[in-house]
Motif scaffolding. Structure first.
Motif, PDB file in Angstrom:
ATOM      1  N   TYR A   1      25.862   9.810   7.237  1.00 53.01           N
ATOM      2  CA  TYR A   1      25.795   8.602   6.632  1.00 53.01           C
ATOM      3  C   TYR A   1      24.510   7.946   6.600  1.00 53.01           C
ATOM      4  N   PHE A   2      23.960   8.114   7.462  1.00 55.32           N
ATOM      5  CA  PHE A   2      22.644   7.637   7.791  1.00 55.32           C
ATOM      6  C   PHE A   2      21.327   8.215   7.192  1.00 55.32           C
ATOM      7  N   GLY A   3      21.788   8.832   6.293  1.00 57.98           N
ATOM      8  CA  GLY A   3      20.632   9.730   5.574  1.00 57.98           C
ATOM      9  C   GLY A   3      19.921  10.957   6.412  1.00 57.98           C
ATOM     10  N   ASN A   4      20.915  11.438   7.438  1.00 52.53           N
ATOM     11  CA  ASN A   4      20.716  12.653   8.158  1.00 52.53           C
ATOM     12  C   ASN A   4      19.574  12.825   8.870  1.00 52.53           C
ATOM     13  N   LYS A   5      19.234  11.714   9.390  1.00 51.02           N
ATOM     14  CA  LYS A   5      18.200  11.631  10.299  1.00 51.02           C
ATOM     15  C   LYS A   5      17.859  10.721  11.354  1.00 51.02           C
ATOM     16  N   VAL A   6      17.465  10.725  12.367  1.00 52.94           N
ATOM     17  CA  VAL A   6      17.048   9.753  13.542  1.00 52.94           C
ATOM     18  C   VAL A   6      15.616   9.393  13.079  1.00 52.94           C
ATOM     19  N   VAL A   7      15.414   8.519  12.400  1.00 50.20           N
ATOM     20  CA  VAL A   7      13.856   8.342  11.903  1.00 50.20           C
ATOM     21  C   VAL A   7      12.863   7.816  12.652  1.00 50.20           C
ATOM     22  N   TYR A   8      13.365   7.538  13.887  1.00 50.24           N
ATOM     23  CA  TYR A   8      12.374   6.874  14.794  1.00 50.24           C
ATOM     24  C   TYR A   8      12.900   6.672  16.393  1.00 50.24           C
ATOM     25  N   LYS A   9      12.383   7.060  17.140  1.00 52.87           N
ATOM     26  CA  LYS A   9      12.599   7.266  18.793  1.00 52.87           C
ATOM     27  C   LYS A   9      11.711   6.380  19.580  1.00 52.87           C
ATOM     28  N   PHE A  10      12.353   5.489  20.489  1.00 50.23           N
ATOM     29  CA  PHE A  10      11.454   4.756  21.395  1.00 50.23           C
ATOM     30  C   PHE A  10      12.068   4.834  22.339  1.00 50.23           C
ATOM     31  N   GLY A  11      11.717   5.903  23.518  1.00 54.11           N
ATOM     32  CA  GLY A  11      12.703   6.015  24.614  1.00 54.11           C
ATOM     33  C   GLY A  11      12.224   4.939  25.683  1.00 54.11           C
ATOM     34  N   LEU A  12      13.190   5.055  26.773  1.00 49.49           N
ATOM     35  CA  LEU A  12      12.808   4.241  28.073  1.00 49.49           C
ATOM     36  C   LEU A  12      11.760   4.427  29.134  1.00 49.49           C
ATOM     37  N   ASP A  13      11.141   5.663  29.092  1.00 48.10           N
ATOM     38  CA  ASP A  13      10.096   6.028  29.569  1.00 48.10           C
ATOM     39  C   ASP A  13       8.936   5.451  28.981  1.00 48.10           C
ATOM     40  N   GLN A  14       8.865   5.503  27.729  1.00 46.77           N
ATOM     41  CA  GLN A  14       7.641   5.015  27.047  1.00 46.77           C
ATOM     42  C   GLN A  14       7.762   3.598  26.986  1.00 46.77           C
ATOM     43  N   ALA A  15       8.755   2.847  26.777  1.00 39.93           N
ATOM     44  CA  ALA A  15       9.103   1.487  26.860  1.00 39.93           C
ATOM     45  C   ALA A  15       8.754   0.788  28.271  1.00 39.93           C
ATOM     46  N   ILE A  16       9.039   1.705  29.401  1.00 41.59           N
ATOM     47  CA  ILE A  16       8.507   0.897  30.579  1.00 41.59           C
ATOM     48  C   ILE A  16       7.084   1.410  30.920  1.00 41.59           C
ATOM     49  N   LYS A  17       6.351   2.437  30.482  1.00 43.54           N
ATOM     50  CA  LYS A  17       5.173   2.515  30.534  1.00 43.54           C
ATOM     51  C   LYS A  17       4.202   1.576  29.880  1.00 43.54           C
ATOM     52  N   GLU A  18       4.751   1.280  28.664  1.00 39.18           N
ATOM     53  CA  GLU A  18       4.017   0.465  27.776  1.00 39.18           C
ATOM     54  C   GLU A  18       4.156  -1.088  28.037  1.00 39.18           C
ATOM     55  N   GLY A  19       5.084  -1.174  29.232  1.00 38.18           N
ATOM     56  CA  GLY A  19       5.355  -2.574  29.763  1.00 38.18           C
ATOM     57  C   GLY A  19       6.459  -3.399  28.827  1.00 38.18           C
ATOM     58  N   PHE A  20       6.970  -2.834  27.940  1.00 38.44           N
ATOM     59  CA  PHE A  20       8.291  -3.451  27.116  1.00 38.44           C
ATOM     60  C   PHE A  20       9.489  -3.863  27.900  1.00 38.44           C
ATOM     61  N   LEU A  21       9.568  -3.007  29.015  1.00 38.67           N
ATOM     62  CA  LEU A  21      10.919  -3.028  29.869  1.00 38.67           C
ATOM     63  C   LEU A  21      10.234  -3.047  31.407  1.00 38.67           C
ATOM     64  N   THR A  22      11.039  -3.620  32.490  1.00 33.72           N
ATOM     65  CA  THR A  22      10.878  -3.661  33.672  1.00 33.72           C
ATOM     66  C   THR A  22      10.729  -2.550  34.393  1.00 33.72           C
ATOM     67  N   ARG A  23       9.802  -2.318  35.482  1.00 35.98           N
ATOM     68  CA  ARG A  23       9.948  -1.197  36.339  1.00 35.98           C
ATOM     69  C   ARG A  23      11.322  -1.441  37.149  1.00 35.98           C
ATOM     70  N   TYR A  24      11.568  -0.459  38.004  1.00 36.34           N
ATOM     71  CA  TYR A  24      12.867  -0.588  38.781  1.00 36.34           C
ATOM     72  C   TYR A  24      13.026   0.390  40.061  1.00 36.34           C
ATOM     73  N   TYR A  25      13.537   0.024  40.997  1.00 34.18           N
ATOM     74  CA  TYR A  25      13.806   0.836  42.346  1.00 34.18           C
ATOM     75  C   TYR A  25      15.116   1.210  42.027  1.00 34.18           C
ATOM     76  N   TYR A  26      15.507   2.530  42.287  1.00 34.48           N
ATOM     77  CA  TYR A  26      16.878   3.213  42.171  1.00 34.48           C
ATOM     78  C   TYR A  26      17.270   3.617  43.656  1.00 34.48           C
ATOM     79  N   TYR A  27      18.503   3.194  44.081  1.00 33.03           N
ATOM     80  CA  TYR A  27      19.002   3.514  45.199  1.00 33.03           C
ATOM     81  C   TYR A  27      20.347   4.241  45.137  1.00 33.03           C
ATOM     82  N   PRO A  28      20.490   5.597  45.019  1.00 32.22           N
ATOM     83  CA  PRO A  28      21.704   6.240  45.121  1.00 32.22           C
ATOM     84  C   PRO A  28      22.650   6.239  46.457  1.00 32.22           C
ATOM     85  N   HIS A  29      23.682   5.781  46.183  1.00 32.96           N
ATOM     86  CA  HIS A  29      24.527   5.587  47.717  1.00 32.96           C
ATOM     87  C   HIS A  29      25.688   6.573  47.726  1.00 32.96           C
ATOM     88  N   LEU A  30      25.819   7.498  48.629  1.00 36.03           N
ATOM     89  CA  LEU A  30      26.833   8.700  48.735  1.00 36.03           C
ATOM     90  C   LEU A  30      28.004   8.004  49.281  1.00 36.03           C
TER      91      LEU A  30
END
Length: 458
Positions: A185-214
């Motif tokens: 429906y939307f033209g058969n294409k993802v026309v642009y991607k801007f992923g989380l890794d890129q957004a964090i690297k370029e400073g548009f999102l906050t860096r984070y600490y991750y703590y998995p708990h079993l």
């Protein structure tokens, strides 16, 4: 007032690239942008530019929830649009929508804007009014992955010439047909991607600490899990040719999954985390729909159990944020949370999609499914930039099911299925840890799980 980009908004280079890519795909396309990277600003900047290009424009914005639609209404006003709130009381919005469409079709208005929800958009009243709208028109679907579903996809209008889909997760989980419907429906294409890794690297999102708990299952939970697993195994071959047996097997699988979502020891692990953390301000607690045993051996909803623990044991000012609360109540809760008058929000799914809570410091993922959309959205909620936030913290609760080596033969087909499922879960944890500030520390926990379940080759 002409629809235009306000002076106080600086359209970023990556947003300009997204707009150009959409134009280059003949005014159709899907933007795959990480949560918190400004999809709304991108879409409205695109529509302002498009208005200049085509002379006039009708804009239809569709979101999954009322709260998110209200956010769009406020943002539209910043762009000199006067949106109709086409949700809730039909008697209020439908006459106004009809008048606006008539005025637009007669060239009496240069721009009209209608903001609605998925539920209202798919209704007969809205669809019949929309059918009268003449081009040029732009349909913007926020959190567009919902529209891969068969029923919702039927409501997508073929006569609207400009189409824009926004989502961080365009691929529908375990639904290739739905993903394909959406793209078609939307033209058969993802026309642009801007992923989380890129957004964090370029400073548009906050860096984070991750703590998995079993989290270990209790002996009773483990026994029930194994019992259900053996029943599923027994039905697995018959289910391939017998529809009724397949339905029974699916019901058993759902029942088994609930054991994981509602594992009693999650509450004990949460209690231990809070006891070690002095500051619980600006926290989100994501719960599941299931029930847990309270300390007095009464079954309560997990959300109610978490609320009781926070308020009664630790005197934390917490509020529930669910679809049961009226819109005005939810808006006030978000305002009070932003001001610091509320320490914590306890939610089920209502905060998953697009609702802005940028001041959030810490997220507790007490219950998450294997659906990547869910954990991507939840992680995104806490990574939005805020003047008082230097980093974010994510606590992820990982329930350890009984080891398939304990009740399957290695040659068994179901053994490989169970092992593959565990591997998928670990991929989610690995994705969280890979981008975290404390990645190696988090990876060590995941490595221990892989070692326990003999998954080092995954």
């Amino acid at each position: 007032m002409a629809h235009k980009i306000p002076n106080f908004i600086n359209v970023r280079d990556y947003q300009k690239d997204a707009i150009s890519s959409w134009y280059n795909n003949n005014g159709k396309g899907l933007l795959e942008m990480a949560t918190g990277t400004g999809k709304t600003i991108t879409a409205l900047s695109l529509s302002a530019n498009l208005t200049k290009t085509v002379g006039k424009l009708a804009i239809i914005v569709v979101t999954p929830f009322t709260q998110l639609s209200l956010q769009w209404v406020e943002e539209c006003r910043n762009f000199n649009l006067l949106p109709i709130k086409a949700f809730e009381n039909k008697n209020k919005w439908s006459p106004k929508m009809e008048q606006y469409i008539d005025a637009y079709n007669e060239n009496l208005l240069e721009n009209i804007c209608i903001v609605t929800t998925n539920a209202t958009f798919s209704q007969k009243t809205f669809q019949s009014l929309l059918a009268n709208l003449k081009n040029p028109a732009l349909l913007i679907i926020d959190e567009a992955h919902y529209f891969g579903a068969k029923n919702l996809s039927k409501s997508l209008p073929e006569h609207i010439n400009f189409r824009l889909a926004l989502t961080a997760t365009p691929e529908r989980w375990m639904d290739e047909e739905g993903s394909e419907r959406l793209l078609n429906y939307f033209g058969n294409k993802v026309v642009y991607k801007f992923g989380l890794d890129q957004a964090i690297k370029e400073g548009f999102l906050t860096r984070y600490y991750y703590y998995p708990h079993l989290v270990e299952l209790t002996p009773d939970e483990a026994e029930s899990y194994v019992e259900l697993t053996l029943k599923i195994r027994k039905l697995s071959h018959q289910a391939k040719v017998d529809k009724e047996k397949k339905e029974i097997m699916n019901r058993l699988a759902i029942k088994r999954a609930r054991i994981i979502y509602s594992a009693h020891n999650k509450m004990n692990v949460l209690r231990g985390i809070i006891e070690k953390n002095i500051n619980i301000k600006k926290s989100l607690f994501y719960c599941g729909d299931g029930k847990v045993q309270s300390d007095v051996n009464i079954e309560v909803r997990q959300l109610d159990g978490v609320m009781s623990l926070l308020r009664n044991e630790f005197n934390i000012e917490a509020k529930r944020f669910t679809s049961s609360e009226p819109n005005k109540t939810r808006s006030k809760i978000l305002t009070d949370f932003e001001k610091g008058e509320i320490d914590a929000l306890v939610a089920i799914k209502c905060l998953d999609e697009g609702i802005d809570v940028p001041s959030t410091q810490t997220a507790y993922l007490i219950s998450s499914t294997s659906n990547p959309k869910e954990f991507i959205q939840r992680r995104g909620r806490v990574l939005r930039k805020h003047k008082d936030k230097h980093h974010a913290i994510i606590h992820d609760f990982i329930v350890l099911p009984p080891n398939p080596y304990d009740f399957y033969e290695k040659e068994d087909e179901m053994f490989n299925i169970e092992r593959a499922q565990l591997g998928k879960e670990l991929q989610r944890f690995a994705e969280f840890s890979n981008l975290a500030i404390n990645g190696p520390e988090a990876d060590n926990v995941i490595w221990k799980v892989k070692q326990k379940y003999n998954l080092l080759d995954m």
